[in-house]
Scaffold this motif. Structure first.
Motif, PDB file in Angstrom:
ATOM      1  N   GLU A 116       2.423  -8.265  -3.569  1.00  0.00           N
ATOM      2  CA  GLU A 116       1.055  -8.716  -3.846  1.00  0.00           C
ATOM      3  C   GLU A 116       0.220  -8.565  -2.568  1.00  0.00           C
ATOM      4  OE1 GLU A 116      -0.103 -11.459  -2.101  1.00  0.00           O
ATOM      5  OE2 GLU A 116       1.841 -11.981  -1.260  1.00  0.00           O
ATOM      6  N   ILE A 117      -1.104  -8.536  -2.733  1.00  0.00           N
ATOM      7  CA  ILE A 117      -1.962  -8.506  -1.546  1.00  0.00           C
ATOM      8  C   ILE A 117      -2.965  -9.659  -1.564  1.00  0.00           C
ATOM      9  CG2 ILE A 117      -1.749  -6.060  -0.977  1.00  0.00           C
ATOM     10  CD1 ILE A 117      -4.402  -5.583  -2.455  1.00  0.00           C
ATOM     11  N   LYS A 118      -2.721 -10.649  -2.421  1.00  0.00           N
ATOM     12  CA  LYS A 118      -3.634 -11.796  -2.425  1.00  0.00           C
ATOM     13  C   LYS A 118      -3.601 -12.514  -1.084  1.00  0.00           C
ATOM     14  CE  LYS A 118      -0.412 -15.229  -4.334  1.00  0.00           C
ATOM     15  NZ  LYS A 118      -0.181 -16.227  -5.419  1.00  0.00           N
ATOM     16  N   SER A 119      -2.464 -12.451  -0.390  1.00  0.00           N
ATOM     17  CA  SER A 119      -2.320 -13.143   0.893  1.00  0.00           C
ATOM     18  C   SER A 119      -3.134 -12.480   2.002  1.00  0.00           C
ATOM     19  CB  SER A 119      -0.847 -13.206   1.304  1.00  0.00           C
ATOM     20  OG  SER A 119      -0.285 -11.909   1.356  1.00  0.00           O
ATOM     21  N   ILE A 120      -3.603 -11.248   1.775  1.00  0.00           N
ATOM     22  CA  ILE A 120      -4.435 -10.586   2.791  1.00  0.00           C
ATOM     23  C   ILE A 120      -5.823 -10.264   2.225  1.00  0.00           C
ATOM     24  CG2 ILE A 120      -2.556  -9.680   4.185  1.00  0.00           C
ATOM     25  CD1 ILE A 120      -2.957  -6.962   2.822  1.00  0.00           C
ATOM     26  N   LEU A 121      -6.290 -11.073   1.291  1.00  0.00           N
ATOM     27  CA  LEU A 121      -7.647 -10.909   0.768  1.00  0.00           C
ATOM     28  C   LEU A 121      -8.644 -10.983   1.919  1.00  0.00           C
ATOM     29  CD1 LEU A 121      -9.304 -10.756  -1.952  1.00  0.00           C
ATOM     30  CD2 LEU A 121      -9.544 -13.250  -1.744  1.00  0.00           C
ATOM     31  N   ASP A 122      -9.521  -9.989   2.030  1.00  0.00           N
ATOM     32  CA  ASP A 122     -10.556  -9.931   3.070  1.00  0.00           C
ATOM     33  C   ASP A 122      -9.999  -9.838   4.482  1.00  0.00           C
ATOM     34  OD1 ASP A 122     -12.989  -9.961   1.543  1.00  0.00           O
ATOM     35  OD2 ASP A 122     -12.557 -12.059   1.041  1.00  0.00           O
ATOM     36  N   THR A 123      -8.768  -9.334   4.604  1.00  0.00           N
ATOM     37  CA  THR A 123      -8.203  -9.139   5.935  1.00  0.00           C
ATOM     38  C   THR A 123      -7.190  -7.998   5.879  1.00  0.00           C
ATOM     39  OG1 THR A 123      -7.172 -10.243   7.831  1.00  0.00           O
ATOM     40  CG2 THR A 123      -6.365 -10.865   5.650  1.00  0.00           C
ATOM     41  N   THR A 124      -6.375  -7.846   6.915  1.00  0.00           N
ATOM     42  CA  THR A 124      -5.420  -6.743   6.976  1.00  0.00           C
ATOM     43  C   THR A 124      -4.043  -7.242   7.392  1.00  0.00           C
ATOM     44  OG1 THR A 124      -5.909  -6.226   9.292  1.00  0.00           O
ATOM     45  CG2 THR A 124      -7.253  -5.129   7.609  1.00  0.00           C
ATOM     46  N   GLN A 125      -3.055  -6.392   7.175  1.00  0.00           N
ATOM     47  CA  GLN A 125      -1.677  -6.694   7.576  1.00  0.00           C
ATOM     48  C   GLN A 125      -1.111  -5.492   8.317  1.00  0.00           C
ATOM     49  OE1 GLN A 125       0.921  -7.511   4.282  1.00  0.00           O
ATOM     50  NE2 GLN A 125       2.783  -7.207   5.466  1.00  0.00           N
ATOM     51  N   ASN A 126      -0.597  -5.706   9.510  1.00  0.00           N
ATOM     52  CA  ASN A 126       0.007  -4.614  10.268  1.00  0.00           C
ATOM     53  C   ASN A 126       1.362  -4.238   9.690  1.00  0.00           C
ATOM     54  OD1 ASN A 126      -2.129  -4.410  12.079  1.00  0.00           O
ATOM     55  ND2 ASN A 126      -1.229  -5.862  13.523  1.00  0.00           N
ATOM     56  N   LEU A 127       1.656  -2.948   9.685  1.00  0.00           N
ATOM     57  CA  LEU A 127       2.921  -2.420   9.199  1.00  0.00           C
ATOM     58  C   LEU A 127       3.595  -1.647  10.333  1.00  0.00           C
ATOM     59  CD1 LEU A 127       1.673  -0.976   5.765  1.00  0.00           C
ATOM     60  CD2 LEU A 127       2.864  -3.143   6.136  1.00  0.00           C
ATOM     61  N   PRO A 128       4.898  -1.364  10.207  1.00  0.00           N
ATOM     62  CA  PRO A 128       5.560  -0.553  11.245  1.00  0.00           C
ATOM     63  C   PRO A 128       4.928   0.832  11.340  1.00  0.00           C
ATOM     64  CG  PRO A 128       7.167  -1.610   9.793  1.00  0.00           C
ATOM     65  CD  PRO A 128       5.824  -1.826   9.160  1.00  0.00           C
ATOM     66  N   LEU A 129       4.917   1.404  12.541  1.00  0.00           N
ATOM     67  CA  LEU A 129       4.356   2.747  12.723  1.00  0.00           C
ATOM     68  C   LEU A 129       5.132   3.778  11.906  1.00  0.00           C
ATOM     69  CD1 LEU A 129       3.582   2.857  16.553  1.00  0.00           C
ATOM     70  CD2 LEU A 129       2.107   2.100  14.682  1.00  0.00           C
ATOM     71  N   SER A 130       6.371   3.461  11.597  1.00  0.00           N
ATOM     72  CA  SER A 130       7.223   4.394  10.854  1.00  0.00           C
ATOM     73  C   SER A 130       7.071   4.260   9.341  1.00  0.00           C
ATOM     74  CB  SER A 130       8.690   4.153  11.225  1.00  0.00           C
ATOM     75  OG  SER A 130       9.071   2.808  10.934  1.00  0.00           O
ATOM     76  N   PHE A 131       6.191   3.368   8.876  1.00  0.00           N
ATOM     77  CA  PHE A 131       6.003   3.178   7.449  1.00  0.00           C
ATOM     78  C   PHE A 131       5.657   4.513   6.795  1.00  0.00           C
ATOM     79  CE2 PHE A 131       3.597   1.986   3.636  1.00  0.00           C
ATOM     80  CZ  PHE A 131       4.431   1.016   3.079  1.00  0.00           C
ATOM     81  N   TRP A 132       6.383   4.864   5.761  1.00  0.00           N
ATOM     82  CA  TRP A 132       6.207   6.134   5.041  1.00  0.00           C
ATOM     83  C   TRP A 132       6.227   7.338   5.997  1.00  0.00           C
ATOM     84  CZ3 TRP A 132       1.957   5.248   0.721  1.00  0.00           C
ATOM     85  CH2 TRP A 132       2.483   4.376  -0.255  1.00  0.00           C
ATOM     86  N   ASN A 133       6.949   7.193   7.110  1.00  0.00           N
ATOM     87  CA  ASN A 133       7.082   8.273   8.112  1.00  0.00           C
ATOM     88  C   ASN A 133       5.739   8.716   8.682  1.00  0.00           C
ATOM     89  OD1 ASN A 133       9.956   8.505   7.876  1.00  0.00           O
ATOM     90  ND2 ASN A 133       9.669   9.669   5.979  1.00  0.00           N
ATOM     91  N   ILE A 134       4.787   7.798   8.752  1.00  0.00           N
ATOM     92  CA  ILE A 134       3.466   8.142   9.277  1.00  0.00           C
ATOM     93  C   ILE A 134       3.549   8.565  10.746  1.00  0.00           C
ATOM     94  CG2 ILE A 134       1.191   7.168   9.868  1.00  0.00           C
ATOM     95  CD1 ILE A 134       1.331   5.593   7.260  1.00  0.00           C
ATOM     96  N   ASP A 135       4.527   8.034  11.474  1.00  0.00           N
ATOM     97  CA  ASP A 135       4.652   8.385  12.892  1.00  0.00           C
ATOM     98  C   ASP A 135       5.117   9.826  13.107  1.00  0.00           C
ATOM     99  OD1 ASP A 135       7.170   7.859  11.885  1.00  0.00           O
ATOM    100  OD2 ASP A 135       7.851   6.708  13.609  1.00  0.00           O
ATOM    101  N   SER A 136       5.417  10.540  12.039  1.00  0.00           N
ATOM    102  CA  SER A 136       5.810  11.944  12.176  1.00  0.00           C
ATOM    103  C   SER A 136       4.611  12.886  12.206  1.00  0.00           C
ATOM    104  CB  SER A 136       6.745  12.354  11.026  1.00  0.00           C
ATOM    105  OG  SER A 136       6.049  12.363   9.784  1.00  0.00           O
ATOM    106  N   PHE A 137       3.395  12.347  11.964  1.00  0.00           N
ATOM    107  CA  PHE A 137       2.193  13.183  11.928  1.00  0.00           C
ATOM    108  C   PHE A 137       1.405  13.056  13.234  1.00  0.00           C
ATOM    109  CE2 PHE A 137       3.100  12.008   7.518  1.00  0.00           C
ATOM    110  CZ  PHE A 137       3.169  13.268   6.929  1.00  0.00           C
ATOM    111  N   ALA A 138       0.882  14.179  13.702  1.00  0.00           N
ATOM    112  CA  ALA A 138       0.015  14.185  14.871  1.00  0.00           C
ATOM    113  C   ALA A 138      -1.413  13.857  14.454  1.00  0.00           C
ATOM    114  CB  ALA A 138       0.068  15.548  15.554  1.00  0.00           C
ATOM    115  N   PHE A 139      -2.231  13.519  15.423  1.00  0.00           N
ATOM    116  CA  PHE A 139      -3.598  13.077  15.155  1.00  0.00           C
ATOM    117  C   PHE A 139      -4.459  14.155  14.503  1.00  0.00           C
ATOM    118  CE2 PHE A 139      -4.290  15.554  18.878  1.00  0.00           C
ATOM    119  CZ  PHE A 139      -5.640  15.898  18.876  1.00  0.00           C
ATOM    120  N   ASP A 140      -4.070  15.422  14.629  1.00  0.00           N
ATOM    121  CA  ASP A 140      -4.859  16.519  14.079  1.00  0.00           C
ATOM    122  C   ASP A 140      -4.212  17.137  12.838  1.00  0.00           C
ATOM    123  OD1 ASP A 140      -2.703  17.635  15.363  1.00  0.00           O
ATOM    124  OD2 ASP A 140      -3.856  19.122  16.504  1.00  0.00           O
TER     125      ASP A 140
END
Length: 247
Positions: A90-114
């Motif tokens: 659920e995301i009711k606990s972060i209504l109107d705010t954000t939650q930090n996730l690991p940099l490796s979430f969904w292998n996002i850390d494998s992509f470069a900025f470009d």
């Protein structure tokens, strides 16, 4: 400032509104984020290095932010149906705010900025694969969000009748998963649908508003500004009303 979107294809469009990219140059920029009826997964690169991955809740009020110079965002703007099937939380606990996730979430850390286009392609392929493995998608929820995002229904009772799901059960679902009742969500969607017309100079009430006074009141409630102020969009304050590059 550079901003662009890539739209999803086929069945993924039931879950994803767009993949979006944002970049600042040598100057920090102030923006006001407006409620739009979506939630986002955002990867933030500072000086070309991945520094943060976060999940946003639903915005119900405008939020003023400052984006530092030399910052790049890769992000996915999700429709609410994605929450249950891709995030299983659920995301009711972060209504109107954000939650930090690991940099490796969904292998996002494998992509470069470009590598935004590569990011959108790879994530699309992965999400489509997940969809192919679903046992079933609740047809009531699929229809509910299709009706809502396509502006085919105006009230909770009308949705209830269309999808054969009681208003009480729908609101229980919305409150438990997202932290707001469906009636409130419909108002946010209605205002979001008006942003583009306001940007184009149409400052008269849309068909879904009772009259001019109601139009102005609702827009100001969710944006903190009048339609005229939104249209001026001084210094690109309201990013959602700025010119977009789409693919």
């Amino acid at each position: 400032m550079s901003y662009k979107e890539i739209k999803p294809t086929e069945i993924l469009s039931n879950f994803v509104q767009s993949f979006w990219y944002y970049e600042t140059s040598e100057t920090a920029i102030n923006h006001t984020i407006l409620p739009d009826g979506y939630f986002d997964l955002i990867a933030e690169f500072e000086n070309q290095a991945l520094s943060k991955v976060k999940l946003t809740g639903i915005w119900t009020t405008p939020k003023d932010i400052q984006i530092p110079k030399n910052t790049t965002f890769f992000a996915i703007r999700f429709k609410l149906l994605a929450l249950e099937y891709f995030f299983k939380t659920e995301i009711k606990s972060i209504l109107d705010t954000t939650q930090n996730l690991p940099l490796s979430f969904w292998n996002i850390d494998s992509f470069a900025f470009d590598e935004f286009e590569k990011f959108a392609t790879v994530v699309s392929e992965n999400l489509n694969f997940k969809i192919s493995r679903f046992n079933a998608i609740d047809n009531r929820k699929l229809k509910l969000f299709d009706f809502v995002y396509q502006h085919q229904v105006k009230t909770v009772s009308e949705i209830s009748t269309q999808i054969f799901w009681s208003s009480r059960q729908i609101n229980r679902y919305f409150n438990s998963q997202f932290g707001i009742p469906l009636k409130e969500f419909l108002k946010i969607i209605r205002c979001n649908a008006a942003y583009q017309e306001i940007s184009n100079g149409n400052l008269k009430p849309q068909i879904d508003f009772f009259d001019q006074a109601h139009f102005i009141k609702e827009i100001k409630k969710y944006t903190g500004a009048t339609p005229k102020e939104l249209h001026k969009n001084k210094n690109d304050r309201f990013l959602q009303l700025s010119t977009r590059e789409e693919k």
